[in-house]
Scaffold this motif. Structure first.
Motif, PDB file in Angstrom:
ATOM      1  N   LEU A  41       0.776  -1.260  -0.017  1.00 25.08           N
ATOM      2  CA  LEU A  41      -0.033  -0.004  -0.096  1.00 25.08           C
ATOM      3  C   LEU A  41       0.873   1.326   0.144  1.00 25.08           C
ATOM      4  N   THR A  42       2.104   1.220   0.550  1.00 23.87           N
ATOM      5  CA  THR A  42       3.050   2.370   0.796  1.00 23.87           C
ATOM      6  C   THR A  42       3.814   2.413  -0.425  1.00 23.87           C
ATOM      7  N   THR A  43       4.096   1.347  -0.979  1.00 22.05           N
ATOM      8  CA  THR A  43       5.150   1.621  -2.095  1.00 22.05           C
ATOM      9  C   THR A  43       4.628   1.011  -3.398  1.00 22.05           C
ATOM     10  N   GLY A  44       3.827   0.132  -3.530  1.00 23.33           N
ATOM     11  CA  GLY A  44       3.339  -0.286  -5.033  1.00 23.33           C
ATOM     12  C   GLY A  44       2.174   0.621  -5.235  1.00 23.33           C
ATOM     13  N   LEU A  45       1.127   0.619  -4.650  1.00 24.68           N
ATOM     14  CA  LEU A  45       0.134   1.539  -4.830  1.00 24.68           C
ATOM     15  C   LEU A  45       0.690   3.104  -5.479  1.00 24.68           C
ATOM     16  N   PRO A  46       1.410   3.679  -4.726  1.00 27.95           N
ATOM     17  CA  PRO A  46       1.883   5.232  -5.190  1.00 27.95           C
ATOM     18  C   PRO A  46       2.626   4.787  -6.672  1.00 27.95           C
ATOM     19  N   LEU A  47       3.148   3.673  -6.947  1.00 33.47           N
ATOM     20  CA  LEU A  47       3.597   3.501  -8.177  1.00 33.47           C
ATOM     21  C   LEU A  47       2.574   3.403  -9.390  1.00 33.47           C
TER      22      LEU A  47
END
Lengths: 222, 67, 241
Positions: free
Chosen positions: A103-109
Protein backbone atom coordinates in the motif's frame (compact mmCIF):
# COMPACT_ATOMS: atom_id res chain seq x y z
CA UNK A 1 -7.90 -9.48 13.73
CA UNK A 2 -7.66 -6.14 15.50
CA UNK A 3 -4.01 -6.80 16.29
CA UNK A 4 -3.35 -7.29 12.59
CA UNK A 5 -5.29 -4.15 11.74
CA UNK A 6 -3.26 -2.21 14.29
CA UNK A 7 -0.06 -3.57 12.77
CA UNK A 8 -1.25 -2.59 9.31
CA UNK A 9 -2.03 0.95 10.41
CA UNK A 10 1.29 1.23 12.23
CA UNK A 11 3.28 0.06 9.20
CA UNK A 12 1.41 2.39 6.88
CA UNK A 13 2.15 5.27 9.23
CA UNK A 14 5.82 4.37 9.26
CA UNK A 15 5.75 4.10 5.49
CA UNK A 16 4.21 7.50 4.76
CA UNK A 17 6.04 9.58 7.32
CA UNK A 18 9.02 11.66 6.28
CA UNK A 19 11.91 9.36 5.44
CA UNK A 20 9.56 6.43 4.89
CA UNK A 21 9.63 4.42 1.72
CA UNK A 22 6.47 5.63 0.02
CA UNK A 23 7.50 8.91 -1.60
CA UNK A 24 11.07 7.73 -2.06
CA UNK A 25 9.80 4.83 -4.17
CA UNK A 26 7.88 7.10 -6.53
CA UNK A 27 10.80 9.49 -6.76
CA UNK A 28 13.17 6.62 -7.59
CA UNK A 29 10.69 5.35 -10.17
CA UNK A 30 10.61 8.78 -11.82
CA UNK A 31 14.40 9.10 -11.81
CA UNK A 32 14.95 5.66 -13.37
CA UNK A 33 12.40 6.31 -16.11
CA UNK A 34 13.94 9.72 -16.79
CA UNK A 35 17.38 8.18 -17.21
CA UNK A 36 16.27 5.73 -19.90
CA UNK A 37 15.87 8.24 -22.74
CA UNK A 38 19.38 9.53 -21.98
CA UNK A 39 20.64 5.99 -22.48
CA UNK A 40 18.63 4.93 -25.54
CA UNK A 41 18.02 8.33 -27.14
CA UNK A 42 14.86 10.47 -27.33
CA UNK A 43 13.29 8.50 -30.18
CA UNK A 44 9.59 8.62 -29.27
CA UNK A 45 8.64 5.64 -31.41
CA UNK A 46 11.26 3.49 -29.74
CA UNK A 47 10.32 4.75 -26.27
CA UNK A 48 6.69 3.97 -26.97
CA UNK A 49 7.62 0.45 -28.02
CA UNK A 50 9.78 -0.31 -24.98
CA UNK A 51 7.76 1.90 -22.60
CA UNK A 52 5.96 -0.90 -20.74
CA UNK A 53 9.24 -2.78 -20.32
CA UNK A 54 10.96 0.31 -18.87
CA UNK A 55 8.10 1.04 -16.48
CA UNK A 56 7.99 -2.58 -15.32
CA UNK A 57 11.73 -2.70 -14.73
CA UNK A 58 11.62 0.59 -12.83
CA UNK A 59 8.71 -0.68 -10.72
CA UNK A 60 10.62 -3.89 -9.99
CA UNK A 61 13.62 -1.93 -8.75
CA UNK A 62 11.51 0.60 -6.85
CA UNK A 63 9.58 -2.11 -5.03
CA UNK A 64 12.88 -3.45 -3.69
CA UNK A 65 13.79 -0.10 -2.16
CA UNK A 66 12.21 -0.11 1.26
CA UNK A 67 12.13 -3.89 1.47
CA UNK A 68 15.39 -4.39 3.34
CA UNK A 69 14.08 -2.27 6.23
CA UNK A 70 10.75 -4.11 6.39
CA UNK A 71 11.79 -6.61 9.06
CA UNK A 72 15.24 -5.25 9.87
CA UNK A 73 13.86 -2.08 11.50
CA UNK A 74 11.52 -4.17 13.65
CA UNK A 75 14.40 -6.46 14.50
CA UNK A 76 16.55 -3.58 15.65
CA UNK A 77 14.00 -1.94 17.93
CA UNK A 78 12.82 -5.27 19.31
CA UNK A 79 9.27 -5.15 18.03
CA UNK A 80 9.92 -8.19 15.87
CA UNK A 81 10.29 -10.27 19.03
CA UNK A 82 6.90 -9.06 20.19
CA UNK A 83 5.40 -9.93 16.82
CA UNK A 84 6.90 -13.41 17.06
CA UNK A 85 5.45 -13.88 20.54
CA UNK A 86 2.02 -12.51 19.70
CA UNK A 87 -1.00 -14.76 19.51
CA UNK A 88 -1.73 -13.85 15.88
CA UNK A 89 -0.25 -16.39 13.44
CA UNK A 90 3.10 -15.19 12.17
CA UNK A 91 2.07 -15.91 8.57
CA UNK A 92 -0.78 -13.41 8.90
CA UNK A 93 1.48 -10.90 10.66
CA UNK A 94 3.93 -11.15 7.78
CA UNK A 95 1.11 -10.86 5.26
CA UNK A 96 -0.17 -7.73 7.02
CA UNK A 97 3.28 -6.19 6.87
CA UNK A 98 3.48 -7.14 3.20
CA UNK A 99 0.11 -5.55 2.53
CA UNK A 100 1.22 -2.37 4.29
CA UNK A 101 4.40 -2.34 2.24
CA UNK A 102 2.45 -2.75 -0.97
CA UNK A 103 0.00 0.00 0.00
CA UNK A 104 2.84 2.41 0.72
CA UNK A 105 5.21 1.56 -2.16
CA UNK A 106 3.27 -0.42 -4.77
CA UNK A 107 0.11 1.65 -4.84
CA UNK A 108 1.87 5.05 -5.27
CA UNK A 109 3.73 3.56 -8.25
CA UNK A 110 0.44 2.54 -9.81
CA UNK A 111 -0.96 6.03 -9.29
CA UNK A 112 2.17 7.63 -10.73
CA UNK A 113 2.57 5.22 -13.65
CA UNK A 114 0.09 6.93 -16.03
CA UNK A 115 1.76 10.32 -15.52
CA UNK A 116 5.22 8.93 -15.97
CA UNK A 117 3.99 6.89 -18.92
CA UNK A 118 3.27 10.20 -20.70
CA UNK A 119 7.03 10.81 -20.76
CA UNK A 120 7.39 7.60 -22.75
CA UNK A 121 4.71 8.56 -25.27
CA UNK A 122 2.21 5.94 -24.10
CA UNK A 123 -1.38 6.59 -25.19
CA UNK A 124 -4.38 6.20 -22.85
CA UNK A 125 -5.34 2.60 -23.79
CA UNK A 126 -1.74 1.52 -23.27
CA UNK A 127 -1.65 3.28 -19.92
CA UNK A 128 -4.88 1.63 -18.83
CA UNK A 129 -3.45 -1.78 -19.70
CA UNK A 130 -0.21 -0.96 -17.92
CA UNK A 131 -2.02 0.15 -14.76
CA UNK A 132 -4.03 -3.06 -14.83
CA UNK A 133 -0.88 -5.20 -15.11
CA UNK A 134 0.73 -3.17 -12.30
CA UNK A 135 -2.32 -3.70 -10.14
CA UNK A 136 -2.19 -7.43 -10.74
CA UNK A 137 1.58 -7.86 -10.70
CA UNK A 138 3.16 -5.56 -8.11
CA UNK A 139 1.70 -7.48 -5.12
CA UNK A 140 3.68 -10.49 -6.36
CA UNK A 141 6.87 -8.41 -6.32
CA UNK A 142 6.23 -7.34 -2.72
CA UNK A 143 5.34 -10.82 -1.50
CA UNK A 144 8.32 -12.48 -3.20
CA UNK A 145 10.43 -9.70 -1.74
CA UNK A 146 9.10 -10.52 1.73
CA UNK A 147 11.01 -13.80 1.61
CA UNK A 148 14.27 -12.03 0.85
CA UNK A 149 13.58 -9.42 3.54
CA UNK A 150 12.98 -12.16 6.11
CA UNK A 151 16.07 -14.10 5.11
CA UNK A 152 18.34 -11.06 5.33
CA UNK A 153 16.71 -9.63 8.46
CA UNK A 154 19.69 -9.92 10.80
CA UNK A 155 22.34 -8.85 8.29
CA UNK A 156 23.82 -5.43 8.66
CA UNK A 157 24.17 -4.84 4.97
CA UNK A 158 21.31 -6.92 3.70
CA UNK A 159 20.11 -4.54 1.00
CA UNK A 160 22.36 -5.62 -1.83
CA UNK A 161 22.13 -9.29 -0.94
CA UNK A 162 18.37 -8.94 -0.87
CA UNK A 163 18.35 -7.66 -4.45
CA UNK A 164 20.62 -10.47 -5.61
CA UNK A 165 18.43 -13.09 -3.95
CA UNK A 166 15.06 -11.69 -4.94
CA UNK A 167 15.50 -10.41 -8.49
CA UNK A 168 16.06 -13.80 -10.19
CA UNK A 169 12.93 -15.11 -8.50
CA UNK A 170 10.85 -12.33 -10.05
CA UNK A 171 11.67 -13.28 -13.65
CA UNK A 172 8.24 -14.87 -14.30
CA UNK A 173 6.36 -11.82 -12.97
CA UNK A 174 8.42 -9.52 -15.16
CA UNK A 175 7.90 -11.70 -18.24
CA UNK A 176 4.14 -11.95 -17.90
CA UNK A 177 3.66 -8.38 -16.70
CA UNK A 178 5.45 -6.89 -19.69
CA UNK A 179 3.88 -9.43 -22.05
CA UNK A 180 0.38 -8.57 -20.87
CA UNK A 181 1.00 -4.84 -21.25
CA UNK A 182 2.48 -5.35 -24.72
CA UNK A 183 -0.33 -7.67 -25.74
CA UNK A 184 -2.87 -4.98 -24.97
CA UNK A 185 -0.88 -2.36 -26.88
CA UNK A 186 0.38 -4.11 -29.97
CA UNK A 187 -0.78 -7.72 -29.92
CA UNK A 188 -0.48 -10.25 -31.44
CA UNK A 189 -1.91 -12.37 -28.67
CA UNK A 190 -5.00 -11.57 -26.62
CA UNK A 191 -4.44 -9.62 -23.40
CA UNK A 192 -6.15 -12.31 -21.35
CA UNK A 193 -3.56 -15.07 -21.74
CA UNK A 194 -0.51 -13.45 -20.11
CA UNK A 195 -2.72 -11.43 -17.76
CA UNK A 196 -4.37 -14.55 -16.35
CA UNK A 197 -0.99 -16.15 -15.77
CA UNK A 198 0.21 -12.94 -14.11
CA UNK A 199 -2.78 -13.10 -11.74
CA UNK A 200 -1.99 -16.75 -11.04
CA UNK A 201 1.63 -15.86 -10.20
CA UNK A 202 0.41 -13.15 -7.83
CA UNK A 203 -2.01 -15.50 -6.09
CA UNK A 204 0.70 -18.14 -5.70
CA UNK A 205 3.14 -15.61 -4.27
CA UNK A 206 0.47 -14.36 -1.85
CA UNK A 207 0.46 -17.85 -0.36
CA UNK A 208 4.12 -18.84 -0.66
CA UNK A 209 5.55 -15.46 0.37
CA UNK A 210 4.07 -15.19 3.88
CA UNK A 211 4.67 -18.86 4.67
CA UNK A 212 8.31 -18.82 3.56
CA UNK A 213 8.97 -15.43 5.17
CA UNK A 214 7.39 -16.52 8.46
CA UNK A 215 9.41 -19.72 8.44
CA UNK A 216 12.58 -17.71 7.79
CA UNK A 217 11.81 -15.30 10.64
CA UNK A 218 11.18 -18.15 13.08
CA UNK A 219 14.46 -19.78 12.08
CA UNK A 220 16.42 -16.56 12.28
CA UNK A 221 15.10 -15.48 15.64
CA UNK A 222 15.86 -18.66 17.53
CA UNK B 1 25.92 -22.97 -43.55
CA UNK B 2 29.34 -21.69 -44.48
CA UNK B 3 32.14 -24.05 -43.65
CA UNK B 4 33.99 -22.72 -40.65
CA UNK B 5 36.45 -24.68 -38.67
CA UNK B 6 34.57 -26.18 -35.74
CA UNK B 7 37.60 -27.60 -34.03
CA UNK B 8 38.44 -24.51 -31.90
CA UNK B 9 34.96 -24.55 -30.40
CA UNK B 10 35.11 -28.25 -29.55
CA UNK B 11 38.60 -27.91 -28.10
CA UNK B 12 37.48 -24.80 -26.26
CA UNK B 13 34.55 -26.62 -24.71
CA UNK B 14 36.68 -29.51 -23.51
CA UNK B 15 39.30 -27.09 -22.23
CA UNK B 16 36.62 -25.17 -20.33
CA UNK B 17 35.40 -28.44 -18.81
CA UNK B 18 38.96 -29.35 -17.85
CA UNK B 19 39.56 -25.94 -16.25
CA UNK B 20 36.28 -25.88 -14.32
CA UNK B 21 36.34 -29.50 -13.15
CA UNK B 22 40.08 -29.31 -12.49
CA UNK B 23 39.55 -26.09 -10.58
CA UNK B 24 36.86 -27.73 -8.45
CA UNK B 25 39.06 -30.74 -7.73
CA UNK B 26 42.04 -28.55 -6.91
CA UNK B 27 39.99 -26.26 -4.69
CA UNK B 28 38.50 -29.19 -2.77
CA UNK B 29 41.87 -30.90 -2.41
CA UNK B 30 43.64 -27.73 -1.23
CA UNK B 31 40.79 -26.97 1.14
CA UNK B 32 41.09 -30.49 2.55
CA UNK B 33 44.78 -30.04 3.21
CA UNK B 34 44.24 -26.63 4.77
CA UNK B 35 41.57 -27.92 7.15
CA UNK B 36 43.63 -30.94 8.11
CA UNK B 37 46.63 -28.76 8.79
CA UNK B 38 44.54 -26.42 10.91
CA UNK B 39 43.18 -29.36 12.89
CA UNK B 40 46.65 -30.83 13.41
CA UNK B 41 47.85 -27.42 14.48
CA UNK B 42 45.10 -27.12 17.04
CA UNK B 43 45.78 -30.60 18.33
CA UNK B 44 49.42 -29.74 18.83
CA UNK B 45 48.34 -26.91 21.05
CA UNK B 46 46.66 -29.38 23.36
CA UNK B 47 43.09 -29.28 22.27
CA UNK B 48 41.10 -32.48 22.47
CA UNK B 49 39.16 -33.54 19.45
CA UNK B 50 35.51 -33.39 20.13
CA UNK B 51 35.16 -36.80 18.56
CA UNK B 52 37.34 -38.12 21.36
CA UNK B 53 34.38 -39.03 23.48
CA UNK B 54 30.74 -38.26 24.02
CA UNK B 55 31.42 -36.94 27.50
CA UNK B 56 33.15 -33.90 26.11
CA UNK B 57 30.09 -32.69 24.32
CA UNK B 58 28.40 -31.09 27.29
CA UNK B 59 31.17 -28.74 28.35
CA UNK B 60 31.66 -27.78 24.74
CA UNK B 61 28.09 -26.73 24.45
CA UNK B 62 28.48 -24.41 27.39
CA UNK B 63 31.62 -23.05 25.90
CA UNK B 64 29.85 -22.40 22.64
CA UNK B 65 27.10 -20.54 24.38
CA UNK B 66 29.56 -18.38 26.20
CA UNK B 67 31.36 -17.70 23.00
CA UNK C 1 21.00 -28.91 18.40
CA UNK C 2 23.99 -29.10 16.17
CA UNK C 3 26.43 -30.24 18.80
CA UNK C 4 24.57 -33.27 20.14
CA UNK C 5 24.63 -34.92 16.73
CA UNK C 6 28.38 -34.82 16.37
CA UNK C 7 28.70 -38.58 16.50
CA UNK C 8 27.07 -38.77 13.13
CA UNK C 9 29.49 -36.45 11.35
CA UNK C 10 32.33 -38.48 12.87
CA UNK C 11 30.92 -41.67 11.46
CA UNK C 12 30.30 -39.85 8.23
CA UNK C 13 33.94 -38.74 8.11
CA UNK C 14 35.29 -42.26 8.41
CA UNK C 15 32.81 -43.38 5.75
CA UNK C 16 33.90 -40.54 3.46
CA UNK C 17 37.56 -41.32 4.02
CA UNK C 18 36.99 -44.86 2.85
CA UNK C 19 34.57 -44.07 0.04
CA UNK C 20 36.24 -41.13 -1.69
CA UNK C 21 39.22 -43.03 -3.23
CA UNK C 22 36.97 -45.80 -4.56
CA UNK C 23 34.36 -43.41 -5.87
CA UNK C 24 37.04 -41.21 -7.42
CA UNK C 25 38.70 -44.15 -9.14
CA UNK C 26 35.39 -45.41 -10.45
CA UNK C 27 34.56 -41.91 -11.73
CA UNK C 28 37.84 -41.71 -13.63
CA UNK C 29 37.23 -45.09 -15.28
CA UNK C 30 33.66 -44.32 -16.36
CA UNK C 31 34.64 -40.82 -17.48
CA UNK C 32 37.50 -42.17 -19.60
CA UNK C 33 35.20 -44.77 -21.12
CA UNK C 34 32.51 -42.16 -21.79
CA UNK C 35 34.96 -39.73 -23.38
CA UNK C 36 36.32 -42.50 -25.56
CA UNK C 37 32.82 -43.43 -26.68
CA UNK C 38 31.94 -39.80 -27.28
CA UNK C 39 35.02 -39.23 -29.42
CA UNK C 40 34.38 -42.29 -31.55
CA UNK C 41 30.65 -41.64 -31.92
CA UNK C 42 29.51 -40.67 -35.44
CA UNK C 43 28.79 -37.03 -36.15
CA UNK C 44 25.35 -35.57 -36.56
CA UNK C 45 24.54 -35.07 -40.26
CA UNK C 46 23.19 -31.57 -39.56
CA UNK C 47 25.54 -30.25 -36.95
CA UNK C 48 28.71 -32.05 -37.94
CA UNK C 49 31.40 -32.48 -35.36
CA UNK C 50 30.17 -29.70 -33.03
CA UNK C 51 27.79 -32.30 -31.66
CA UNK C 52 30.78 -33.47 -29.61
CA UNK C 53 30.08 -30.49 -27.35
CA UNK C 54 26.76 -32.08 -26.47
CA UNK C 55 28.55 -34.77 -24.46
CA UNK C 56 29.69 -32.05 -22.06
CA UNK C 57 26.78 -29.64 -22.33
CA UNK C 58 23.90 -31.98 -21.55
CA UNK C 59 25.53 -33.75 -18.54
CA UNK C 60 26.50 -30.33 -17.09
CA UNK C 61 22.92 -29.14 -17.42
CA UNK C 62 21.77 -32.35 -15.75
CA UNK C 63 24.21 -31.91 -12.86
CA UNK C 64 23.29 -28.27 -12.34
CA UNK C 65 19.70 -29.41 -11.79
CA UNK C 66 20.69 -32.45 -9.74
CA UNK C 67 22.71 -30.26 -7.38
CA UNK C 68 19.68 -28.04 -6.70
CA UNK C 69 17.60 -31.17 -6.06
CA UNK C 70 20.24 -32.41 -3.59
CA UNK C 71 20.22 -28.99 -1.92
CA UNK C 72 16.42 -29.09 -1.67
CA UNK C 73 16.42 -32.50 0.01
CA UNK C 74 19.16 -31.28 2.34
CA UNK C 75 17.09 -28.15 3.03
CA UNK C 76 14.23 -30.36 4.23
CA UNK C 77 16.74 -32.18 6.44
CA UNK C 78 17.87 -28.84 7.86
CA UNK C 79 14.41 -27.44 8.52
CA UNK C 80 12.56 -30.58 9.58
CA UNK C 81 15.16 -32.72 11.35
CA UNK C 82 17.74 -30.06 12.16
CA UNK C 83 20.42 -32.48 11.08
CA UNK C 84 23.86 -30.84 10.90
CA UNK C 85 24.90 -33.23 8.15
CA UNK C 86 22.07 -31.80 6.03
CA UNK C 87 23.50 -28.28 6.54
CA UNK C 88 26.87 -29.55 5.43
CA UNK C 89 25.42 -31.34 2.40
CA UNK C 90 23.54 -28.24 1.29
CA UNK C 91 26.54 -25.96 1.67
CA UNK C 92 28.88 -28.32 -0.16
CA UNK C 93 26.52 -28.79 -3.11
CA UNK C 94 26.10 -25.09 -3.95
CA UNK C 95 29.54 -24.28 -5.44
CA UNK C 96 29.57 -27.56 -7.37
CA UNK C 97 26.15 -26.85 -8.83
CA UNK C 98 27.24 -23.33 -9.73
CA UNK C 99 30.39 -24.63 -11.43
CA UNK C 100 28.42 -27.05 -13.59
CA UNK C 101 25.81 -24.41 -14.42
CA UNK C 102 28.70 -22.21 -15.57
CA UNK C 103 30.17 -25.08 -17.60
CA UNK C 104 26.76 -25.63 -19.18
CA UNK C 105 26.60 -21.94 -20.15
CA UNK C 106 30.14 -21.89 -21.55
CA UNK C 107 29.72 -25.07 -23.60
CA UNK C 108 26.31 -23.87 -24.72
CA UNK C 109 27.68 -20.62 -26.03
CA UNK C 110 30.68 -22.33 -27.65
CA UNK C 111 28.22 -24.67 -29.34
CA UNK C 112 26.01 -21.77 -30.31
CA UNK C 113 28.78 -19.84 -32.09
CA UNK C 114 29.16 -22.27 -35.02
CA UNK C 115 25.47 -23.21 -35.03
CA UNK C 116 23.83 -19.81 -34.68
CA UNK C 117 26.72 -17.53 -35.60
CA UNK C 118 26.76 -15.86 -32.21
CA UNK C 119 27.99 -16.77 -28.75
CA UNK C 120 24.78 -15.99 -26.99
CA UNK C 121 21.23 -16.48 -28.08
CA UNK C 122 18.35 -15.89 -25.70
CA UNK C 123 17.38 -19.47 -26.23
CA UNK C 124 14.93 -20.79 -23.66
CA UNK C 125 17.25 -23.43 -22.28
CA UNK C 126 20.33 -21.21 -22.09
CA UNK C 127 18.33 -18.39 -20.51
CA UNK C 128 16.80 -20.52 -17.80
CA UNK C 129 20.22 -22.02 -17.13
CA UNK C 130 21.52 -18.46 -16.69
CA UNK C 131 18.79 -17.73 -14.13
CA UNK C 132 19.66 -20.98 -12.35
CA UNK C 133 23.30 -19.87 -12.26
CA UNK C 134 22.25 -16.53 -10.73
CA UNK C 135 20.22 -18.37 -8.09
CA UNK C 136 23.27 -20.48 -7.24
CA UNK C 137 25.35 -17.35 -6.84
CA UNK C 138 22.67 -15.91 -4.57
CA UNK C 139 22.70 -19.00 -2.35
CA UNK C 140 26.51 -18.96 -2.18
CA UNK C 141 26.45 -15.25 -1.32
CA UNK C 142 23.98 -15.97 1.46
CA UNK C 143 26.16 -18.76 2.86
CA UNK C 144 29.11 -16.42 2.88
CA UNK C 145 27.26 -13.48 4.40
CA UNK C 146 25.72 -15.14 7.45
CA UNK C 147 28.48 -15.91 9.90
CA UNK C 148 26.89 -18.49 12.18
CA UNK C 149 26.80 -21.75 10.20
CA UNK C 150 23.54 -23.06 11.67
CA UNK C 151 21.70 -19.84 10.92
CA UNK C 152 23.18 -19.60 7.46
CA UNK C 153 21.99 -23.15 6.83
CA UNK C 154 18.43 -22.35 7.80
CA UNK C 155 18.30 -19.15 5.74
CA UNK C 156 19.83 -20.93 2.74
CA UNK C 157 17.41 -23.84 3.19
CA UNK C 158 14.40 -21.56 2.86
CA UNK C 159 15.87 -19.81 -0.15
CA UNK C 160 16.65 -23.20 -1.72
CA UNK C 161 13.10 -24.46 -1.26
CA UNK C 162 11.60 -21.23 -2.61
CA UNK C 163 13.95 -21.59 -5.56
CA UNK C 164 12.87 -25.19 -6.06
CA UNK C 165 9.25 -24.02 -6.29
CA UNK C 166 10.12 -21.08 -8.51
CA UNK C 167 12.54 -22.83 -10.89
CA UNK C 168 9.87 -24.78 -12.83
CA UNK C 169 7.83 -21.57 -13.07
CA UNK C 170 10.89 -19.67 -14.33
CA UNK C 171 11.55 -22.42 -16.85
CA UNK C 172 7.94 -22.31 -18.06
CA UNK C 173 7.90 -18.51 -18.32
CA UNK C 174 11.19 -18.38 -20.17
CA UNK C 175 10.01 -20.97 -22.70
CA UNK C 176 6.78 -19.03 -23.15
CA UNK C 177 8.68 -15.73 -23.48
CA UNK C 178 11.05 -17.34 -25.95
CA UNK C 179 8.31 -18.61 -28.27
CA UNK C 180 6.70 -15.17 -28.08
CA UNK C 181 9.81 -13.39 -29.25
CA UNK C 182 11.28 -15.77 -31.76
CA UNK C 183 10.08 -16.23 -35.29
CA UNK C 184 12.34 -19.06 -36.30
CA UNK C 185 12.93 -21.83 -33.85
CA UNK C 186 16.36 -22.21 -32.41
CA UNK C 187 17.24 -25.38 -30.62
CA UNK C 188 20.37 -27.14 -29.65
CA UNK C 189 19.22 -30.52 -30.86
CA UNK C 190 16.78 -30.14 -33.66
CA UNK C 191 17.11 -33.70 -34.84
CA UNK C 192 16.24 -36.74 -32.82
CA UNK C 193 19.13 -38.36 -31.03
CA UNK C 194 20.22 -41.65 -32.54
CA UNK C 195 21.28 -44.57 -30.34
CA UNK C 196 24.85 -44.16 -31.57
CA UNK C 197 24.88 -40.75 -29.91
CA UNK C 198 22.51 -41.53 -27.08
CA UNK C 199 24.61 -44.30 -25.53
CA UNK C 200 27.80 -42.20 -25.19
CA UNK C 201 25.64 -39.39 -23.84
CA UNK C 202 24.15 -41.66 -21.20
CA UNK C 203 27.59 -42.94 -20.21
CA UNK C 204 28.80 -39.36 -19.89
CA UNK C 205 25.75 -38.51 -17.79
CA UNK C 206 26.55 -41.42 -15.46
CA UNK C 207 30.21 -40.35 -15.32
CA UNK C 208 29.25 -36.78 -14.45
CA UNK C 209 26.86 -38.01 -11.78
CA UNK C 210 29.67 -40.06 -10.25
CA UNK C 211 31.91 -37.02 -10.49
CA UNK C 212 29.31 -35.00 -8.62
CA UNK C 213 29.01 -37.70 -5.94
CA UNK C 214 32.79 -37.74 -5.42
CA UNK C 215 33.16 -33.96 -5.35
CA UNK C 216 30.17 -33.56 -3.09
CA UNK C 217 31.41 -36.17 -0.62
CA UNK C 218 34.85 -34.56 -0.55
CA UNK C 219 33.42 -31.08 -0.15
CA UNK C 220 31.22 -32.31 2.70
CA UNK C 221 34.27 -33.79 4.39
CA UNK C 222 36.03 -30.43 4.06
CA UNK C 223 33.05 -28.64 5.52
CA UNK C 224 32.88 -30.98 8.54
CA UNK C 225 36.57 -30.43 9.17
CA UNK C 226 36.11 -26.69 8.78
CA UNK C 227 33.40 -26.74 11.44
CA UNK C 228 35.65 -28.70 13.78
CA UNK C 229 38.37 -26.13 13.32
CA UNK C 230 35.88 -23.36 13.95
CA UNK C 231 34.51 -24.95 17.14
CA UNK C 232 37.96 -25.69 18.48
CA UNK C 233 39.11 -22.17 17.81
CA UNK C 234 36.07 -20.83 19.66
CA UNK C 235 36.84 -23.21 22.51
CA UNK C 236 40.45 -22.13 22.58
CA UNK C 237 39.48 -18.49 22.58
CA UNK C 238 37.14 -18.98 25.52
CA UNK C 239 39.60 -21.05 27.58
CA UNK C 240 42.27 -18.44 26.99
CA UNK C 241 40.10 -15.86 28.72
Amino acid sequence: MSALAALLVRDIRIGVRVGGGALMGVLFFLVVVTLVPFAVGPDLALLKRIGPAILWLAALLASLLALDRLFAADHEDGSLDLLLMSRAPLELVVAAKGLAHWLTTGLPLIVAAPLIGLLLNLDPPAEAALVLTFLAGTPALTFIGLIGAAISVALRRGGLLLAVLVLPLTVPVLIFGVAAANAAISGPMPFGTPFTILCALTLASLVIGPFAAAAALRQEME
Amino acid sequence: METINHLPFIVGSYAAALIIVGGLVAWIALDFRAQRRALADLELRGQTRRSAGPRQQRPMEEVKEKA
Amino acid sequence: MALTDLANPSRFLSFANRAIPWLGGFTVIVLAFGLNQAMSAPNDYQQGDTVKIMYLHVPSAWLSMLAWAVMSVAALGTLVWRHPLADVAAKAAAPIGAAFALLCLITGSLWGRPEWGTYWVWDARLTSELVLFLLYLGVIALWRTVEDPARAARAAAILTLVGAIDLPIIKFSVVWWNTLHQGSSFGLTGSTIYPTMLIPLLIMAVAFTLLFATLHLAAMRNEILRRRVRTQRLMQASTAN
